[in-house]
Design a protein around this motif. Structure first.
Motif, PDB file in Angstrom:
ATOM      1  N   PHE A  38       0.845  -1.189   0.000  1.00  0.00           N
ATOM      2  CA  PHE A  38       0.000   0.000   0.000  1.00  0.00           C
ATOM      3  C   PHE A  38       0.883   1.244   0.000  1.00  0.00           C
ATOM      4  N   TYR A  39       0.376   2.295  -0.641  1.00  0.00           N
ATOM      5  CA  TYR A  39       1.115   3.551  -0.764  1.00  0.00           C
ATOM      6  C   TYR A  39       0.271   4.693  -0.212  1.00  0.00           C
ATOM      7  N   GLN A  40       0.901   5.542   0.557  1.00  0.00           N
ATOM      8  CA  GLN A  40       0.208   6.716   1.095  1.00  0.00           C
ATOM      9  C   GLN A  40       0.359   7.874   0.111  1.00  0.00           C
ATOM     10  N   SER A  41      -0.653   8.055  -0.725  1.00  0.00           N
ATOM     11  CA  SER A  41      -0.593   9.087  -1.755  1.00  0.00           C
ATOM     12  C   SER A  41      -0.895  10.470  -1.197  1.00  0.00           C
ATOM     13  N   ASN A  42      -1.724  10.514  -0.172  1.00  0.00           N
ATOM     14  CA  ASN A  42      -2.030  11.752   0.528  1.00  0.00           C
ATOM     15  C   ASN A  42      -1.954  11.468   2.022  1.00  0.00           C
ATOM     16  N   GLU A  43      -1.920  12.500   2.808  1.00  0.00           N
ATOM     17  CA  GLU A  43      -1.792  12.307   4.246  1.00  0.00           C
ATOM     18  C   GLU A  43      -2.911  11.424   4.784  1.00  0.00           C
ATOM     19  N   HIS A  44      -2.535  10.318   5.377  1.00  0.00           N
ATOM     20  CA  HIS A  44      -3.451   9.369   6.020  1.00  0.00           C
ATOM     21  C   HIS A  44      -4.377   8.660   5.034  1.00  0.00           C
ATOM     22  N   VAL A  45      -4.091   8.736   3.740  1.00  0.00           N
ATOM     23  CA  VAL A  45      -4.884   8.012   2.745  1.00  0.00           C
ATOM     24  C   VAL A  45      -3.989   6.952   2.110  1.00  0.00           C
ATOM     25  N   TRP A  46      -4.325   5.684   2.330  1.00  0.00           N
ATOM     26  CA  TRP A  46      -3.504   4.573   1.841  1.00  0.00           C
ATOM     27  C   TRP A  46      -4.265   3.830   0.756  1.00  0.00           C
ATOM     28  N   SER A  47      -3.584   3.553  -0.347  1.00  0.00           N
ATOM     29  CA  SER A  47      -4.206   2.808  -1.430  1.00  0.00           C
ATOM     30  C   SER A  47      -3.290   1.673  -1.860  1.00  0.00           C
ATOM     31  N   GLU A  48      -3.886   0.542  -2.250  1.00  0.00           N
ATOM     32  CA  GLU A  48      -3.084  -0.578  -2.733  1.00  0.00           C
ATOM     33  C   GLU A  48      -2.491  -0.216  -4.085  1.00  0.00           C
ATOM     34  N   THR A  49      -1.184  -0.366  -4.208  1.00  0.00           N
ATOM     35  CA  THR A  49      -0.524  -0.001  -5.455  1.00  0.00           C
ATOM     36  C   THR A  49      -0.189  -1.242  -6.264  1.00  0.00           C
ATOM     37  N   TYR A  50      -0.328  -1.108  -7.567  1.00  0.00           N
ATOM     38  CA  TYR A  50       0.025  -2.188  -8.475  1.00  0.00           C
ATOM     39  C   TYR A  50      -0.793  -3.438  -8.128  1.00  0.00           C
ATOM     40  N   SER A  51      -0.204  -4.605  -8.100  1.00  0.00           N
ATOM     41  CA  SER A  51      -0.926  -5.820  -7.745  1.00  0.00           C
ATOM     42  C   SER A  51      -0.245  -6.469  -6.548  1.00  0.00           C
ATOM     43  N   LYS A  52      -0.934  -7.435  -5.983  1.00  0.00           N
ATOM     44  CA  LYS A  52      -0.330  -8.134  -4.851  1.00  0.00           C
ATOM     45  C   LYS A  52       0.929  -8.868  -5.309  1.00  0.00           C
ATOM     46  N   LEU A  53       1.843  -9.084  -4.383  1.00  0.00           N
ATOM     47  CA  LEU A  53       3.044  -9.862  -4.654  1.00  0.00           C
ATOM     48  C   LEU A  53       2.741 -11.338  -4.413  1.00  0.00           C
ATOM     49  N   VAL A  54       3.171 -12.162  -5.342  1.00  0.00           N
ATOM     50  CA  VAL A  54       2.983 -13.608  -5.214  1.00  0.00           C
ATOM     51  C   VAL A  54       4.292 -14.315  -5.540  1.00  0.00           C
ATOM     52  N   SER A  55       4.388 -15.550  -5.143  1.00  0.00           N
ATOM     53  CA  SER A  55       5.577 -16.338  -5.425  1.00  0.00           C
ATOM     54  C   SER A  55       5.728 -16.543  -6.929  1.00  0.00           C
ATOM     55  N   PRO A  56       6.946 -16.415  -7.456  1.00  0.00           N
ATOM     56  CA  PRO A  56       7.172 -16.700  -8.876  1.00  0.00           C
ATOM     57  C   PRO A  56       6.992 -18.180  -9.225  1.00  0.00           C
ATOM     58  N   ASN A  57       7.063 -19.050  -8.213  1.00  0.00           N
ATOM     59  CA  ASN A  57       6.936 -20.488  -8.445  1.00  0.00           C
ATOM     60  C   ASN A  57       6.097 -21.124  -7.325  1.00  0.00           C
ATOM     61  N   PRO A  58       4.808 -20.776  -7.266  1.00  0.00           N
ATOM     62  CA  PRO A  58       3.974 -21.182  -6.125  1.00  0.00           C
ATOM     63  C   PRO A  58       3.684 -22.674  -6.068  1.00  0.00           C
ATOM     64  N   GLU A  59       3.588 -23.156  -4.823  1.00  0.00           N
ATOM     65  CA  GLU A  59       3.158 -24.509  -4.531  1.00  0.00           C
ATOM     66  C   GLU A  59       2.223 -24.453  -3.334  1.00  0.00           C
ATOM     67  N   PRO A  60       1.384 -25.465  -3.144  1.00  0.00           N
ATOM     68  CA  PRO A  60       0.456 -25.451  -2.005  1.00  0.00           C
ATOM     69  C   PRO A  60       1.192 -25.315  -0.670  1.00  0.00           C
ATOM     70  N   ASN A  61       0.625 -24.502   0.209  1.00  0.00           N
ATOM     71  CA  ASN A  61       1.101 -24.376   1.590  1.00  0.00           C
ATOM     72  C   ASN A  61       2.527 -23.843   1.701  1.00  0.00           C
ATOM     73  N   ASP A  62       2.913 -22.969   0.786  1.00  0.00           N
ATOM     74  CA  ASP A  62       4.259 -22.400   0.810  1.00  0.00           C
ATOM     75  C   ASP A  62       4.487 -21.444   1.980  1.00  0.00           C
ATOM     76  N   ASN A  63       3.394 -20.833   2.485  1.00  0.00           N
ATOM     77  CA  ASN A  63       3.518 -19.835   3.561  1.00  0.00           C
ATOM     78  C   ASN A  63       4.143 -18.533   3.080  1.00  0.00           C
ATOM     79  N   PHE A  64       4.059 -18.252   1.776  1.00  0.00           N
ATOM     80  CA  PHE A  64       4.564 -16.989   1.225  1.00  0.00           C
ATOM     81  C   PHE A  64       3.832 -15.828   1.908  1.00  0.00           C
ATOM     82  N   GLY A  65       4.590 -14.914   2.495  1.00  0.00           N
ATOM     83  CA  GLY A  65       3.998 -13.805   3.235  1.00  0.00           C
ATOM     84  C   GLY A  65       4.035 -13.994   4.733  1.00  0.00           C
TER      85      GLY A  65
END
Length: 207
Positions: A38-65
Motif C-alpha cells: 500500500f502507498y500513502q498518496s495523501n496524508e493518512h490516505v492509503w491505497s493498494e498499489t500495483y498488484s499483490k506480490l505472489v511467489s514466482p513459483n507457487p506450490e500449495p502451503n508455501d507460507n509466502f507472506g
C-alpha cells in the motif's frame, strides 16, 4: 481478502509504503500465500498499489507472506514452508524491486546455503542498506539459526556471509523466530529459550 487468508500475518512500513502478508492466501494453488503493498498518496490516505506480490513459483502451503520487510525500492517476502531443490519445508526468501510505475518485480530468490528438511528458512526477515537477515527456526531440531547475506555494491545480488546460532541453545528454542536490524546492529529473538532458570521464558540477543 477471504476467510482463512491470515491477512496481517506480517507487516512492515518504510516511508510512504506498507507491506502486509497473507500467508494462506489461495492463488494458482491452495494456501500459497501473498503480500500486499500500500502507498500513502495523501496524508493518512492509503491505497493498494500495483498488484499483490505472489511467489514466482507457487506450490500449495508455501507460507509466502509469513514474513515481510521493506526498504527503499526493495520488498522481501519469506516463504518458510517452501520446498527447495526437493527438500521439503526448507524455506526460501524472495526479493522484489520497485520498477517505476510498472509495479514490483521479483529479482532474486535466496535460500539457505545448505537447506535441510523443515528448516523454515524465511521465518523472519530484516533488511538494511547493506545486509539481509533471515531467521530459520527449524534448524537443529528447532534450536534455530539466523543467516546473514550482504548486498552487492554493483548489482542486486546477495552474497551469503555467515550463520549465527545460539551457542548455548538447545532444541525447541526457536532462535530466529524474530529478527530486526538497523545500520549497525541486529537483534534476534528466541521465544522459547530458557532464561535465568525459567523454562521457555524467551530471550533476545543483540549483535
Amino acid at each position: 481478502v477471504v476467510a482463512g487468508d491470515n491477512y496481517g500475518t506480517s507487516l512492515d512500513i518504510d516511508g510512504d509504503y506498507v507491506i502486509v502478508g497473507a500467508k494462506w492466501k489461495d492463488g494458482i494453488t491452495v494456501n500459497e500465500g501473498a503480500a500486499y503493498i500500500f502507498y500513502q498518496s495523501n496524508e493518512h490516505v492509503w491505497s493498494e498499489t500495483y498488484s499483490k506480490l505472489v511467489s514466482p513459483n507457487p506450490e500449495p502451503n508455501d507460507n509466502f507472506g509469513a514474513s515481510v520487510a521493506l526498504l527503499d525500492d526493495y520488498a522481501v517476502v519469506g516463504s518458510p514452508l517452501k520446498s527447495v531443490m526437493g527438500v521439503i519445508g526448507a524455506g526460501t526468501v524472495y526479493v522484489f524491486k520497485k520498477i517505476g510505475d510498472a509495479g514490483w518485480g521479483a529479482i532474486a530468490e535466496i535460500s539457505s546455503p545448505d537447506p535441510v528438511v523443515n528448516e523454515e528458512f524465511g521465518t523472519s526477515i530484516a533488511i538494511n542498506s547493506k545486509y539481509l537477515i533471515v531467521g530459520a527456526v527449524g534448524t537443529n531440531s528447532k534450536a534455530g539459526a539466523v543467516y546473514i547475506f550482504a548486498k552487492s555494491l554493483l548489482s542486486d545480488d546477495w552474497v551469503y556471509l555467515n550463520k549465527i546460532e545460539n551457542t548455548e541453545g538447545s532444541a525447541l528454542d526457536y532462535f530466529g523466530s524474530s529478527v530486526a536490524a538497523d545500520e549497525n546492529n541486529a537483534v534476534v529473538g528466541g521465544f522459547k529459550i530458557d532464561s535465568s532458570g525459567t523454562s521457555n521464558a524467551g530471550a533476545a540477543f543483540i549483535y
